[in-house]
Write a protein that holds these residues in place. Structure first.
Motif, short mmCIF file in Angstrom:
data_model
loop_
_atom_site.label_atom_id
_atom_site.label_comp_id
_atom_site.label_asym_id
_atom_site.label_seq_id
_atom_site.Cartn_x
_atom_site.Cartn_y
_atom_site.Cartn_z
N TYR A 1 -17.68 -0.04 1.09
CA TYR A 1 -16.31 -1.32 1.71
C TYR A 1 -17.67 -2.45 2.02
CZ TYR A 1 -12.01 1.59 0.21
OH TYR A 1 -11.00 2.04 -0.16
N GLU B 1 -9.66 -7.40 -1.72
CA GLU B 1 -9.84 -8.36 -2.24
C GLU B 1 -8.57 -9.63 -1.82
OE1 GLU B 1 -8.14 -7.30 -6.30
OE2 GLU B 1 -10.40 -5.88 -6.27
N GLU B 2 -7.40 -9.25 -1.66
CA GLU B 2 -7.03 -10.91 -1.08
C GLU B 2 -6.67 -11.09 0.20
OE1 GLU B 2 -2.33 -9.76 -1.86
OE2 GLU B 2 -2.94 -7.82 -2.38
N GLN B 3 -7.96 -10.79 1.41
CA GLN B 3 -8.49 -11.47 2.73
C GLN B 3 -9.59 -11.59 1.86
OE1 GLN B 3 -6.55 -11.62 4.68
NE2 GLN B 3 -4.84 -9.82 4.48
N PHE C 1 0.66 -1.24 -0.06
CA PHE C 1 -0.09 0.03 -0.07
C PHE C 1 1.05 1.45 -0.16
CE2 PHE C 1 -2.77 -2.75 1.27
CZ PHE C 1 -4.66 -2.55 0.58
N ILE D 1 -8.20 4.88 -0.38
CA ILE D 1 -7.85 4.33 0.81
C ILE D 1 -8.43 5.04 1.75
CG2 ILE D 1 -6.20 3.14 2.10
CD1 ILE D 1 -4.41 3.58 -0.82
N ARG E 1 -7.61 -3.32 -2.42
CA ARG E 1 -6.66 -3.77 -3.63
C ARG E 1 -5.40 -2.83 -3.04
NH1 ARG E 1 -9.25 -1.64 -7.03
NH2 ARG E 1 -10.90 -3.63 -7.39
N ALA E 2 -4.50 -3.10 -2.61
CA ALA E 2 -3.26 -2.91 -2.86
C ALA E 2 -2.69 -1.91 -3.66
CB ALA E 2 -1.53 -3.56 -2.57
N SER E 3 -2.91 -1.75 -4.92
CA SER E 3 -2.72 -1.25 -5.56
C SER E 3 -3.57 0.01 -6.15
CB SER E 3 -2.70 -1.80 -7.24
OG SER E 3 -4.19 -2.25 -7.52
N GLN E 4 -4.78 -0.19 -5.34
CA GLN E 4 -5.24 1.22 -5.34
C GLN E 4 -4.24 2.75 -4.77
OE1 GLN E 4 -8.75 0.16 -3.08
NE2 GLN E 4 -9.71 2.40 -2.88
N GLN F 1 2.49 -6.11 3.62
CA GLN F 1 1.72 -5.29 2.63
C GLN F 1 1.25 -3.55 3.37
OE1 GLN F 1 -1.55 -7.35 1.07
NE2 GLN F 1 -1.11 -6.82 -0.63
N SER G 1 -5.68 -5.71 2.34
CA SER G 1 -6.76 -5.31 0.94
C SER G 1 -7.76 -6.29 1.05
CB SER G 1 -5.51 -6.66 -0.25
OG SER G 1 -6.38 -6.66 -1.37
#
Length: 246
Positions: A127, A95-97, A18, A70, A63-66, A89, A93
């Motif tokens: 969210y 999505e990843e969690q 992030f 945030i 996501r981390a790329s966001q 990270q 995230s």
């Protein structure tokens, strides 16, 4: 803060991190989260440190790329997640969690209160955060209420009932299984199952000191009793010797 240093270090590792954020310039979060030791207290209460996340100022995004939207809650609790991944990270995230955090809390400050009751509330709702709580140590100078909570119902936040006796406020968190309390400007957590407040660091230290003093008092009392028995035995021995010498 140490968490900020860890965050920046994590960002230097490369992809999947992030973005870093500047440290917050207010004292409310440290005073009401760090100083009482609630990160440790809540972590110990819930257990399962590998899958239960209890942290402060962790960026939350899809996501981390966001890079937009945030949110950074003052307190985040999430169950059945990969805690190590969050730390690596330095961000949560969704999505990843596999889903959003279960619980977030914001502490009112002069610089953030309007954002907490407006854009952040909308953001946590979007969210899918199950419960969003707000705590104002001033008793309502910054937020409309000293204590407020929202629960997600069919994708929309609905207010959680807050009770008051005129000097304190409290409401029940279904997610945490705890009652969140505002008492004399202090944040407290009531465990109805154990019929107790989750202890602060200071209270735990006081309890340890009281236990130490009790143990010392018991040892002193035992030593005094043993000394008294010894003296009585010596007195009896002297009387017996006197009788034999007659």
């Amino acid at each position: 803060m140490t968490s900020k240093l860890n965050y920046e270090a994590a960002n230097r590792k490369g992809k999947g991190q992030f973005p870093s954020f500047p440290p917050r310039d207010d004292m409310q979060n440290p005073l009401h989260i760090y100083v009482p030791g609630y990160l440790t207290t809540l972590s110990r209460h819930f257990g399962s440190p590998d899958t239960t996340l209890v942290l402060s100022e962790v960026p939350v995004g899809f996501r981390a790329s966001q890079r937009r939207g945030i949110l950074i809650p003052d307190l985040i609790v999430a169950f059945d997640v990969d805690v190590n991944q969050v730390v690596e990270q330095w961000g949560f995230s969704i999505e990843e969690q596999g889903g959003p955090p279960d619980f977030v809390l914001e502490v009112a400050s002069p610089h953030t209160h309007r954002n907490d009751t407006g854009p952040k509330r909308d953001g946590y709702q979007a969210y899918g955060v199950r419960e969003y709580w707000r705590y104002d140590s001033s008793g309502g100078q910054y937020y409309p209420q000293a204590l407020a909570g929202d629960r997600l119902v069919d994708g929309v936040y609905q207010p959680i009932a807050i009770e008051s006796d005129g000097s304190s406020y409290w409401g029940h968190s279904e997610v945490l299984g705890l009652t969140i309390c505002w008492e004399e400007g202090k944040l407290r957590w009531w465990d109805s199952a154990g019929q107790r407040y989750l202890a602060t660091h200071a209270e735990e230290a006081d309890a340890r000191e009281a236990e130490r003093e009790l143990l010392m008092a018991e040892r002193q009392a035992r030593s005094a009793a043993e000394e008294r028995v010894r003296q009585l035995e010596e007195q009896v021995a002297r009387l017996e010797q006197t009788d034999r010498n007659r």
